[in-house]
Motif scaffolding. Structure first.
Motif, PDB file in Angstrom:
ATOM      1  N   PRO A  11       2.347  -0.773  -2.797  1.00 39.53           N
ATOM      2  CA  PRO A  11       1.882   0.223  -1.834  1.00 39.53           C
ATOM      3  C   PRO A  11       1.671  -0.464  -0.489  1.00 39.53           C
ATOM      4  O   PRO A  11       1.292  -1.633  -0.442  1.00 39.53           O
ATOM      5  CB  PRO A  11       0.554   0.693  -2.425  1.00 39.53           C
ATOM      6  CG  PRO A  11       0.131  -0.362  -3.375  1.00 39.53           C
ATOM      7  CD  PRO A  11       1.345  -1.112  -3.801  1.00 39.53           C
ATOM      8  N   ASP A  19     -11.958   6.812   1.890  1.00 37.76           N
ATOM      9  CA  ASP A  19     -12.605   8.106   1.975  1.00 37.76           C
ATOM     10  C   ASP A  19     -14.043   7.862   2.429  1.00 37.76           C
ATOM     11  O   ASP A  19     -14.811   7.201   1.735  1.00 37.76           O
ATOM     12  CB  ASP A  19     -12.587   8.755   0.583  1.00 37.76           C
ATOM     13  CG  ASP A  19     -13.210  10.136   0.594  1.00 37.76           C
ATOM     14  OD1 ASP A  19     -14.174  10.342   1.373  1.00 37.76           O
ATOM     15  OD2 ASP A  19     -12.744  10.990  -0.166  1.00 37.76           O
ATOM     16  N   ILE A  26      -8.049   5.992  -0.556  1.00 37.33           N
ATOM     17  CA  ILE A  26      -7.194   7.168  -0.637  1.00 37.33           C
ATOM     18  C   ILE A  26      -5.805   6.652  -0.993  1.00 37.33           C
ATOM     19  O   ILE A  26      -5.099   6.107  -0.161  1.00 37.33           O
ATOM     20  CB  ILE A  26      -7.163   7.925   0.705  1.00 37.33           C
ATOM     21  CG1 ILE A  26      -8.598   8.266   1.137  1.00 37.33           C
ATOM     22  CG2 ILE A  26      -6.302   9.167   0.613  1.00 37.33           C
ATOM     23  CD1 ILE A  26      -8.711   8.791   2.543  1.00 37.33           C
ATOM     24  N   ARG A  27      -5.435   6.783  -2.268  1.00 32.84           N
ATOM     25  CA  ARG A  27      -4.158   6.232  -2.712  1.00 32.84           C
ATOM     26  C   ARG A  27      -3.028   7.219  -2.533  1.00 32.84           C
ATOM     27  O   ARG A  27      -1.858   6.843  -2.481  1.00 32.84           O
ATOM     28  CB  ARG A  27      -4.231   5.834  -4.188  1.00 32.84           C
ATOM     29  CG  ARG A  27      -5.073   4.599  -4.428  1.00 32.84           C
ATOM     30  CD  ARG A  27      -5.136   4.282  -5.918  1.00 32.84           C
ATOM     31  NE  ARG A  27      -6.201   3.321  -6.186  1.00 32.84           N
ATOM     32  CZ  ARG A  27      -5.962   2.061  -6.546  1.00 32.84           C
ATOM     33  NH1 ARG A  27      -4.743   1.618  -6.665  1.00 32.84           N
ATOM     34  NH2 ARG A  27      -6.969   1.243  -6.787  1.00 32.84           N
ATOM     35  N   GLN A  28      -3.387   8.504  -2.483  1.00 32.33           N
ATOM     36  CA  GLN A  28      -2.366   9.534  -2.408  1.00 32.33           C
ATOM     37  C   GLN A  28      -1.528   9.392  -1.142  1.00 32.33           C
ATOM     38  O   GLN A  28      -2.070   9.176  -0.056  1.00 32.33           O
ATOM     39  CB  GLN A  28      -3.023  10.907  -2.415  1.00 32.33           C
ATOM     40  CG  GLN A  28      -2.748  11.643  -3.692  1.00 32.33           C
ATOM     41  CD  GLN A  28      -3.482  12.953  -3.758  1.00 32.33           C
ATOM     42  OE1 GLN A  28      -4.274  13.266  -2.879  1.00 32.33           O
ATOM     43  NE2 GLN A  28      -3.216  13.712  -4.782  1.00 32.33           N
ATOM     44  N   GLY A  29      -0.230   9.535  -1.302  1.00 31.60           N
ATOM     45  CA  GLY A  29       0.645   9.540  -0.141  1.00 31.60           C
ATOM     46  C   GLY A  29       0.866   8.166   0.454  1.00 31.60           C
ATOM     47  O   GLY A  29       1.459   8.036   1.514  1.00 31.60           O
ATOM     48  N   LEU A  30       0.393   7.144  -0.216  1.00 32.61           N
ATOM     49  CA  LEU A  30       0.598   5.789   0.278  1.00 32.61           C
ATOM     50  C   LEU A  30       2.054   5.397   0.018  1.00 32.61           C
ATOM     51  O   LEU A  30       2.501   5.415  -1.110  1.00 32.61           O
ATOM     52  CB  LEU A  30      -0.352   4.862  -0.492  1.00 32.61           C
ATOM     53  CG  LEU A  30      -0.860   3.624   0.217  1.00 32.61           C
ATOM     54  CD1 LEU A  30      -1.543   3.986   1.519  1.00 32.61           C
ATOM     55  CD2 LEU A  30      -1.830   2.893  -0.696  1.00 32.61           C
ATOM     56  N   SER A  32       5.468   3.447  -0.805  1.00 32.31           N
ATOM     57  CA  SER A  32       5.820   2.233  -1.535  1.00 32.31           C
ATOM     58  C   SER A  32       6.913   1.495  -0.782  1.00 32.31           C
ATOM     59  O   SER A  32       7.866   2.108  -0.316  1.00 32.31           O
ATOM     60  CB  SER A  32       6.321   2.580  -2.938  1.00 32.31           C
ATOM     61  OG  SER A  32       5.244   3.003  -3.728  1.00 32.31           O
TER      62      SER A  32
END
Lengths: 262, 370
Positions: A11, A19, A26-30, A32
Motif C-alpha cells: 500500500p 481517522d 484509513i486503509r480503504q482506497g489506499l 497498491s
C-alpha cells in the motif's frame, strides 16, 4: 544472463491518513504499488537486459491481486513473472518469506543474479534480502546504489552512512538495491500489449515448492509474532504563543531558556 | 541450528566499530542492555561483543566496561580488519552457538542491518528491525502503553504469559503505526535498534574487567565479497543523532533557498540542519538531513520544526525530542499536536526574530555549553 527480481506489492504508505475520531488508519482506497526500492531493482535489471542482454524473471509473493504488480513489471519489459500465492503463506514474517522465496528460486533455477529492493515501505525491515541470500547460500551486497556486471562478477557501489564502498562478488549473488532519482521508466507499447495478453505469469501454490516444510511458513511457522499494534498518542499540550513575530519570538526564547536552566 | 531455551543466558550487544572507533549506538545499547538485564533473573549480564582486527578492537574493551558492560567478548582476526558480511556473520554465528546468549541486539546502522538478518537466518531465529523501545518488565510496558499510546490494556496484567519475553516495539507501516513483536519459540531473540533512541550510561572509568577472547575459525575462503575501494563522502557529515538542537525545514520554506535561513538559524543556536521528507523529495536538500521514518530518528533537547506540516512519517522520527517547537502558517497543521510550543505565523518573519532574541539569552547559551 538470468536475473530474478523479487518484488512486493505494498500500500502506498505515503498517502496514509489517520481517522481523527478513532485514531486508526484509513486503509480503504489506499492505492497498491510496486514497492519503490523493488521497482528500482527491476529498473536496474531491465537496464542490464537492454545493455547486455538478460532474461528477467519477476517473483512476487502475495494475494491474487498482487499479480497486477507482475503485469506492470512485464509491461515495463520483464520477460516472465511468478506469483507465490497460497493461504498457507499468509502471515509469514521475514524469515518465513525468505524461505518461501528461496524454494521458488530453486525451482526457477539457473540464475546468475538475484535483485531485491533494499526494504519495503510498509515494513521497513530490510531483512528479506539478506535472509534470502543466506537461505540460498550465496553472497549478498546490500544498500546498492549502482552496479556493473563483469564476466563472472558483480561490482557494486554500497552506500554507507558516511560515503560508499565498491564491493566485488562472484555470481551468483544477491543485491539489495536502493531507489535513486534516475530510475523513472515508462512501459512501451509492445511490452504493454504483451503484459495484457501474456500467459507468462505463473501462479504457484505450496504444491509447486519441492521440499516445503509447512512448519517453517505462515503465521505459525514464523519465529516472530506481532502481539500488539497501536498508534502513539499525541502530546496535545502545545502552548500556542500569540503576538506579533517579535513578541512571540521573545516569549519563546524566554520559555526555552527557563526550560534549559531547570 | 536451533538453540535450546534452557541453556540461554545474558544479553549481547554487537559493539560495532569502524576503523577502531566505536559507534555511538554501541554505547547506547550497552546502556539499554544494562537496564534490561537488571529486569531479568538475577545474575543476567550485559555483554559487549567486539569483532575486528586485534589492533582495532583491543583498545575498545575498556570503553565498553566503563559504559556498563558486565562482560566483553572479543572476536579478533586479521581477516576481520574490514567489515564483510560473510566474515562477520560466520564468526558471530559461531560464537552465539557456542556461548548461547538469550538476546542479541545490534544498532540499526547499515552494517547492523546487513549483518543481523544474515546471522538470524543462520540461527533460524526471529529478528525485529529498527526497534525504538525494548521492554522486559511487564509493569513498565503496561505503563508505556497506557501513557504513550492508544492501546487498550484491558486484561493485560504483570502476570501476562509474555512477561518474560523481550517486547520489541517499532514503527510500522511507514511510521503510521507502532507494533510490539516477540520471539516466542526460538533463541536468541534478535533486534536491531535505531541509533539515537536509547540512553548511554554515565561513563565510569573505575568499572573495569577482563575481556574474554573467543576463538575465531575463519579462512579467506569463507569470504565471498571483496572490498575494492572505500570512499568517504566529501561533504560534511550531518550528525543529527548527536545534536542537542535541530532546526528542521519542510515544504513550508517554499524553495531550496529557504534552507539558507534555516542554516543561519542553526548556526545561531548551535544546532544542525534537519529536514522533512517533502523537502528532500523536492530536491531542496540532501537526504542525509532527513528526519523521520525513512530518514534519521532524533531525540534532541530542542527540535525546531519550521514549515513542517507534521506527516506521521516525520513525527515517527522526532516526537520523543525533549522539547518541540513548531513554526507554521497553518494553525491546523498536525505538527502542533506533538509540539510543546507553537507559533502560528510566517516563518520568514518569525525566525529572524528568534535569531535576534537568541543574543539576548546569554544564560541559555552558557547553560548549553555546560
Amino acid at each position: 544472463m538470468n536475473i530474478i527480481v523479487c518484488i512486493k506489492q505494498v500500500p502506498n504508505t505515503a498517502q496514509v491518513q489517520l481517522d481523527p475520531q478513532t485514531n486508526t488508519l484509513i486503509r480503504q482506497g489506499l492505492p497498491s504499488i510496486i514497492n519503490p526500492d523493488d521497482k528500482a531493482a527491476l529498473t536496474e535489471a531491465l537496464r542490464q537486459k537492454e545493455e547486455k542482454g538478460a532474461h528477467v524473471t519477476v517473483l512476487c509473493m502475495g494475494p491474487r491481486q498482487a499479480s497486477l504488480a507482475l503485469t506492470e513489471a512485464i509491461a515495463l519489459g520483464a520477460d516472465e513473472g511468478v506469483l507465490l500465492c497460497d493461504s498457507a503463506f499468509a502471515g509469514s514474517d521475514t524469515l518465513a518469506t525468505a524461505y518461501l522465496l528461496s524454494l521458488a528460486i530453486r525451482r526457477i533455477g539457473g540464475y546468475d543474479l538475484i535483485l531485491c529492493g533494499r526494504q519495503a515501505i510498509d515494513g521497513d525491515t530490510a531483512q528479506v534480502g539478506p535472509e534470502l541470500a543466506q537461505r540460498l547460500d550465496i553472497p549478498q551486497i546490500s544498500y546498492v546504489e549502482a552496479f556493473t556486471l563483469q564476466a563472472h562478477t558483480v561490482l557494486a557501489r554500497q552506500k554507507w552512512e558516511d560515503g560508499y564502498e565498491m564491493l566485488q562478488a562472484e555470481m551468483p549473488c544477491l543485491l539489495t538495491v536502493m531507489q535513486n532519482q534516475k530510475q523513472g521508466r515508462l512501459p512501451n507499447l509492445p511490452n504493454l500489449l504483451k503484459a495484457f495478453q501474456t500467459r507468462e505469469i505463473q501462479i504457484w501454490d505450496k504444491s509447486h515448492l519441492r521440499g516445503l516444510e509447512i512448519r517453517r511458513i505462515g503465521l505459525e511457522g514464523s519465529p516472530t509474532r506481532v502481539v500488539r499494534v497501536f498508534t502513539p498518542v499525541q502530546k496535545g499540550k502545545c502552548l500556542r504563543i500569540e503576538g506579533d513575530p517579535k513578541e512571540a519570538a521573545a516569549s519563546l526564547v524566554n520559555y526555552l531558556k527557563k526550560m534549559l536552566t531547570n | 541450528m536451533a538453540i535450546n531455551f534452557d541453556d540461554v543466558k545474558n544479553i549481547w550487544v554487537y559493539a560495532e566499530q569502524r576503523h577502531g572507533k566505536l559507534m555511538n549506538v554501541a554505547l547506547e545499547l550497552i546502556g539499554e542492555g544494562y537496564r534490561l538485564s537488571r529486569e531479568m533473573p538475577e545474575g543476567t549480564k550485559v555483554c559487549g561483543v567486539l569483532i575486528g582486527a586485534e589492533e582495532d578492537v583491543k583498545p575498545l574493551e575498556a570503553e565498553l566496561f566503563a559504559y556498563g558492560a558486565d562482560e566483553v567478548y572479543v572476536l579478533a582476526d586479521p581477516l576481520l580488519k574490514q567489515y564483510t558480511t560473510d566474515g562477520y556473520a560466520k564468526v558471530l554465528t559461531d560464537a552465539i552457538e557456542e556461548i548461547k546468549p538469550e538476546i542479541v541486539i545490534f544498532g540499526a546502522t547499515h552494517i547492523g542491518r546487513d549483518l543481523a538478518p544474515r546471522v538470524a537466518a543462520r540461527l533460524d531465529t526471529g529478528l525485529t528491525a529498527d526497534c525504538t523501545r525494548l521492554d522486559i518488565d511487564m509493569n513498565h510496558y503496561i505503563n508505556f502503553l497506557e501513557t504513550k499510546t492508544t492501546c487498550n490494556t484491558k486484561g493485560l496484567t504483570p502476570e501476562d504469559p509474555k512477561k518474560d519475553l523481550l517486547k520489541q516495539t517499532r514503527p510500522a507501516f511507514g511510521g503510521n503505526l507502532m507494533a510490539t513483536i516477540v520471539t516466542p519459540r526460538t533463541r536468541p531473540t534478535m533486534s536491531t535498534v535505531r541509533p539515537g533512541v536509547m540512553k548511554k550510561r554515565e561513563k565510569d572509568t573505575s568499572l573495569k574487567g577482563e575481556a574474554i577472547n573467543v576463538k575465531v575459525n575463519l579462512t579467506a575462503a569463507d569470504i565471498h565479497t571483496q572490498v575494492v575501494d572505500v570512499v568517504k563522502a566529501a561533504k560534511e557529515i550531518v550528525s543529527l543523532t548527536d545534536a542537542d538542537i535541530i532546526c528542521s525545514g519542510g515544504r513550508g520554506l517554499g524553495g531550496p533557498e529557504g534552507f539558507n535561513l534555516i542554516k543561519e538559524f542553526a548556526d545561531k543556536v548551535g544546532g544542525v540542519v534537519g529536514s522533512s521528507r517533502a523537502a528532500v523529495d523536492a530536491g531542496w536538500i540532501d537526504h542525509s538531513h532527513q528526519v523521520g521514518q525513512t530518514g534519521t530518528t532524533v531525540k534532541p533537547k530542542i527540535y525546531f520544526a519550521c514549515g513542517i506540516s507534521g506527516a506521521i512519517q516525520h513525527l515517527a522520527g522526532m516526537q520523543t525530542s525533549d522539547c518541540i517547537v513548531a513554526i507554521n502558517k497553518d494553525p491546523d497543521a498536525p505538527i502542533f499536536e506533538v509540539a510543546d510550543y507553537g507559533i502560528v505565523g510566517d516563518l520568514y518573519k518569525v525566525i529572524p526574530q528568534i535569531i535576534a532574541e537568541w543574543d539576548n539569552a546569554e544564560d541559555l547559551l552558557a547553560e548549553r555549553s555546560k
